[in-house]
Design an enzyme around this catalytic site. Structure first.
Site, PDB file in Angstrom:
ATOM      1  N   ARG A 135       0.736  -1.162  -0.220  1.00 33.72           N
ATOM      2  CA  ARG A 135      -0.119   0.043   0.237  1.00 33.72           C
ATOM      3  C   ARG A 135       0.787   1.201  -0.066  1.00 33.72           C
ATOM      4  O   ARG A 135       2.082   1.453   0.489  1.00 33.72           O
ATOM      5  CB  ARG A 135      -0.787   0.204   1.046  1.00 33.72           C
ATOM      6  CG  ARG A 135      -2.029  -1.112   1.404  1.00 33.72           C
ATOM      7  CD  ARG A 135      -2.916  -0.949   2.505  1.00 33.72           C
ATOM      8  NE  ARG A 135      -2.099  -0.655   3.771  1.00 33.72           N
ATOM      9  CZ  ARG A 135      -2.251   0.022   4.588  1.00 33.72           C
ATOM     10  NH1 ARG A 135      -3.631   0.334   4.708  1.00 33.72           N
ATOM     11  NH2 ARG A 135      -1.620  -0.116   5.838  1.00 33.72           N
ATOM     12  N   SER A 141       8.206  -4.965   6.792  1.00 35.98           N
ATOM     13  CA  SER A 141       7.885  -5.838   7.688  1.00 35.98           C
ATOM     14  C   SER A 141       8.862  -6.941   7.493  1.00 35.98           C
ATOM     15  O   SER A 141       8.084  -8.408   7.471  1.00 35.98           O
ATOM     16  CB  SER A 141       6.657  -6.218   7.679  1.00 35.98           C
ATOM     17  OG  SER A 141       5.722  -4.786   7.889  1.00 35.98           O
ATOM     18  N   ASP A 173       6.448  -3.179  10.916  1.00 38.86           N
ATOM     19  CA  ASP A 173       5.011  -3.078  11.162  1.00 38.86           C
ATOM     20  C   ASP A 173       4.599  -3.098  12.663  1.00 38.86           C
ATOM     21  O   ASP A 173       3.489  -2.493  13.250  1.00 38.86           O
ATOM     22  CB  ASP A 173       4.221  -4.019  10.438  1.00 38.86           C
ATOM     23  CG  ASP A 173       4.570  -5.545  10.466  1.00 38.86           C
ATOM     24  OD1 ASP A 173       5.673  -5.738  11.098  1.00 38.86           O
ATOM     25  OD2 ASP A 173       3.823  -6.298   9.870  1.00 38.86           O
TER      26      ASP A 173
HETATM   27 MG    MG Z   1       0.317  -5.728   7.923  1.00 40.76          MG
END
Ligand code: MG
Ligand code: ADP
Length: 896
Positions: free
Chosen positions: A518, A582, A636
């Site tokens: 994203r 992440s 994250d």
């Molecule tokens: Mg996530």
């Protein structure tokens, strides 16, 4: 004339539909906890939960009590794939002094018959399992126990009512030194259903139309209030013979029905049965003929002694008279034997009486059966249903027109059901053996399933060990000497403080590392209008890019950023950017992060050991279209902690339970030997997913975990994550299902093509299947979508498998988290710690039990910590922006 006379016995379809409705209401009454005690239709649970699946095998004995004769059977069931079985039977008379005598004599007689049979068949030497068909209403609490509620039909034995008939039979058999093991008490309806179920998997109803009448069918457990548990189905013995005992059928009963009832062994009882069973139809005909004769409508008004004698007309006579093909000869003969001197017209009239009486029986049976079929269809939430009714009984089998009439009326009353009627050839003896065989199969199956799932049930002691081991690994990761070889990397993040509320501005954020990639625009306002606004766009990362080259991956990312900037109309603005990445990164500052190794679904080449911020900057440069100010690279977990920390200053831990599993927390600088300085705190990204990579939890890893690991992108790595996170739970379930199927315990031993496909069983299916509100039927539908053709039993097992896998995941995750909060408590040097954990991840958020089990485990293993769980709203977007804001603020302060 006869038609007019017996007007009340001729039932139109409207009346039958009405009877059907009344019986539907009776069934509901019988099933309800509060209404059952006063219900006339008892709806007795049979404790038969499964139909035969064709894999039954062995040698069985059966005795059958309740029909016109006693029967002993030997049944051999072969597991040869052809569903074959062999039945040998012997019949014994039922002397009146036995069936209307006392209990001890009855059971002695049954034992005698059985011993005689075993002698004849040379079976005395081996201990055989026995099914006891006992066709009277019994209240069961398990398969091999049943308390007689009342005698029916022509039985009336003293001292048996309200006692357990199985233990009475066992006692008698012991006395006779018979070497048998009574495993199941079976009603004849259930036996019939099971016998037919062995040949036709669709069979889920059993009907008896013989001496008496009764029916059973498979009901949903959740509708059976009298038995614990909501899973699956159980066969209900309706005991529909008692329908009408409360007056519900009084408007349909004639004076003849009333007279017949008064002369029976059990007046006022079994009123429906008395309109249907073969024990009564002959007598009804006699009563009608008697009255018609007395009124001068037959035989010139001359009544013979025979016509005055109870029981003189039997069912066999009625059947014979209704053989239309043979004209009136049978009728004439029978009436003559009764000394009635019939004219031709008398014969026609009597034949017509018989037809009306037996047709009414078939009609009424059709109405109640239609009620059961409708209930089954509604239980299954189907508009149309195809099903099979197993049926047996002398009246149904021997009367020339009965079966045809019954079928026709049922089909007319329930046009929404495609019904197949299957005659149970060998009757209730084979059925009892079948019930016994299924019980034995299920017991053996249960043992195997329990053994397969046992390694997933972790005792508290084991979970404590996991917590202690995790704690030790956390320390290794923090210490300078052990750091290099530590599996739990304990990576410093250079995030040293949580937000203070003064953060503001516009930021870009990237979120890479989960299911979606994203790009976000985050607007943070401070002061009285404090708020965070987020705009974001999701982009797919195709598999070939996730697992292609590093350059391709980063070019793709920059392409997505370009699209987003265009889309938002902010291409010129050089905004500060936080990059949520992440994966484990070794950081030397907040804007530098060297990838330690890919995890989860990523495996792009030439990235490991490289700085991801540099790679991003280079890709931006290659594109040469816009510029960005990359301020922070963020895990994250850290983003999640920061987001929750923005609301709750007590939040010092961030947890992710999504595609992967990871945790970060604020650690005292003095404990972080890998970073200079002893003042204050820094957030540590534990990367606990790698816990166990040194083999320290191999004792709890199952062969299924090993298979999942071996088939993954990174074998041997992230062992703890592979037992606890969304990317792997479904795969563990799939491995277990394959194994159970190989053992012949599931899907009839057939491993479908789809079950062979890696990844087919996604973790979201665990959530759906384990949802408490979901009926098993819906579980079956989900499995169906996956190409898995399951029976009801299969779906119970699949649900159980999902349950143990997700529960273990939550417990392991809880054990790890307990280690973290305990460490925090010790750091602070307090007796009791109050702390908040920010959590993100779809597994945590959407699985019906994961979060609860996780919380319970933490409470159990870290009782001195009071842990609040706070769901993060978009941790990886908002959090990255907040970290960027904080970093920017600190940076500016530094520059000034
Ligand atoms: Mg996530
Ligand atoms: P991330 O990939 O960033 O961790 P999520 O937190 O949304 O993103 O987690 C996605 C993962 O959650 C999926 O890979 C899948 O394994 C799992 N998942 C998706 N839907 C469900 C669900 N309904 N119940 C449990 N787990 C789910």
């Amino acid at each position: 004339q006869v038609d007019r006379y017996l007007y009340h016995m001729r039932l139109s379809d409207d009346v039958l539909l009405d009877v059907m409705g009344r019986f539907q209401a009776e069934m509901v009454k019988g099933l309800g906890r509060d209404t059952n005690p006063t219900a006339t239709v008892k709806m007795l649970p049979s404790f038969v939960r499964s139909l035969p699946d064709g894999s039954e095998k062995g040698d069985f004995l059966a005795v059958d009590v309740g029909g016109s004769q006693f029967r002993a059977h030997q049944v051999k069931v072969f597991d040869d794939g052809k569903q074959s079985s062999q039945l040998e039977s012997k019949f014994y008379p039922t002397p009146k002094e036995v069936i209307q005598g006392n209990g001890a004599e009855l059971f002695d007689y049954i034992a005698d018959c059985l011993l005689d049979f075993m002698e004849a068949k040379n079976l005395k030497h081996k201990k055989l399992p026995l099914g006891f068909t006992f066709s009277f209403p019994c209240k069961q609490t398990k398969l091999e126990e049943g308390v007689l509620l009342a005698w029916t039909k022509h039985f009336k034995v003293r001292g048996v009512q309200d006692t357990d008939v199985v233990s009475s039979l066992r006692k008698a058999l012991q006395k006779h030194k018979a070497n048998v093991d009574v495993l199941a008490l079976v009603n004849d309806t259930v036996g019939t259903m099971m016998t037919c179920g062995y040949d036709d998997q669709h069979c889920e109803v059993g009907v008896i139309i013989g001496t008496g009448t009764n029916a059973c069918y498979m009901e949903e457990m959740r509708h059976i209030d009298l038995v614990e548990g909501d899973e699956g189905r159980m066969c209900i013995n309706t005991e529909w013979g008692a329908f009408g005992d409360d007056g519900a059928l009084d408007d349909l009963r004639t004076e003849f029905d009333r007279e017949l009832d008064l002369g029976s062994l059990n007046p006022g009882k079994q009123l429906f049965e008395k309109m249907i069973g073969s024990l009564y139809l002959g007598e009804l005909v006699r009563l009608i003929l008697l009255k018609m004769t007395k009124e001068g409508l037959l035989f010139n008004g001359k009544v013979s002694t025979a016509l005055l004698t109870k029981g003189k007309i039997e069912m066999k006579h009625v059947s014979a008279m209704e053989k239309y093909k043979e004209g009136l000869s049978n009728t004439k003969e029978i009436l003559t034997e009764l000394n009635l001197f019939p004219s031709e017209e008398d014969c026609v009239a009597v034949q017509h009486v018989c037809t009306i009486v037996s047709f009414r029986s078939a009609n009424l049976c059709a109405a109640t059966l239609a009620a059961i079929l409708t209930r089954l269809r509604e239980n299954k939430k189907l508009l149309r249903m195809r099903t099979t009714v197993g049926i047996d009984g002398g009246l149904y089998k021997t009367h020339p027109q009965y079966a045809k009439r019954l079928h026709k009326v049922v089909r007319r009353l329930v046009p929404t059901c495609d019904v197949r009627f299957l005659l149970s050839g060998s009757g209730s003896g084979k059925g009892a053996a079948m019930v016994t065989a299924v019980a034995r199969r299920l017991a053996a199956q249960r043992q195997h399933i329990d053994a397969t799932l046992a390694p997933f049930l972790l005792p508290l002691g084991t979970l404590r060990e996991v917590k202690d081991k995790m704690r030790a690994e956390l320390e290794y990761g923090l210490k300078r000497e052990t750091q290099a070889n530590a599996t739990v990397k304990m990576l410093p993040t250079y995030v040293c403080g949580t937000p203070d509320g003064t953060e503001k501005g516009k930021f870009l954020a990237l979120d890479l590392g989960g299911t979606n990639f994203r790009v976000l625009l985050v607007k943070i306002k401070s002061g009285r209008r404090r708020s965070v606004q987020i705009y974001n766009k999701i982009f797919a990362i195709p598999l070939e890019i996730m697992q292609g080259t590093g350059e391709e991956l980063f070019d793709h990312i920059v392409q997505c950023i370009a699209d987003f900037l265009e889309y938002m109309g902010i291409k010129g603005a050089r905004l500060p950017l936080g990059f949520t990445f992440s994966f484990p990164c070794r950081q030397a500052s907040i804007d530098k992060g060297t990838l330690v190794g890919w995890t989860k679904g990523f495996k792009a080449t030439d990235c490991e050991g490289e700085d991801v911020v540099d790679m991003l900057r280079e890709a931006i440069r290659r594109r040469n279209e816009f510029d960005l100010d990359i301020v922070a690279v963020v895990n994250d977990t850290v983003g999640t902690m920061m987001t929750c920390g923005y609301e709750d200053p007590n939040c010092e831990i961030g947890l992710i339970a999504g595609t992967g599993s990871n945790v970060c927390y604020m650690e005292d600088m003095k404990n972080i030997e890998t970073v200079e300085g002893n003042e204050g705190k820094m957030c540590i990204n534990t990367e606990w997913g790698a816990f166990g990579d040194n083999g320290c939890i191999d004792n709890i890893r199952t062969k299924y975990d090993k298979e999942v690991d071996e088939g993954s992108l990174n074998p041997g790595k992230q062992r703890y994550e592979k037992m606890t996170s969304g990317m792997y739970l479904g795969e563990i379930v799939r491995q277990i299902l394959i194994d159970l199927t190989k053992q012949g315990l599931l899907f009839r031993g057939h491993i479908s093509e789809s079950l062979r496909k890696r990844g087919i069983f996604e973790t979201k299916f665990l959530s759906q299947i384990e949802s408490d509100r979901l009926a098993l039927l819906q579980v079956r539908r989900i499995l169906q979508q996956l190409g898995l053709d399951s029976t009801c039993d299969d779906s119970i097992i699949v649900k159980e498998v999902c349950g143990v896998v997700s529960r273990r995941a939550a417990q392991l995750c809880g054990a790890g988290l307990a280690a973290i909060v305990e460490k925090k408590r010790e750091n602070r040097g307090v007796e009791h710690l109050q702390i908040t954990v920010g959590v993100d991840g779809t597994l945590y958020k959407l699985h019906p039990h994961f979060s609860r089990v996780l919380r319970e485990t933490v409470k159990e293993l870290a009782p001195q910590c009071d842990v609040t769980f706070m769901l993060s709203e978009d941790g990886s977007g908002k959090g990255a922006a907040l970290i960027t804001a904080v970093a920017k603020r600190l940076h500016n302060v530094g520059q000034k």
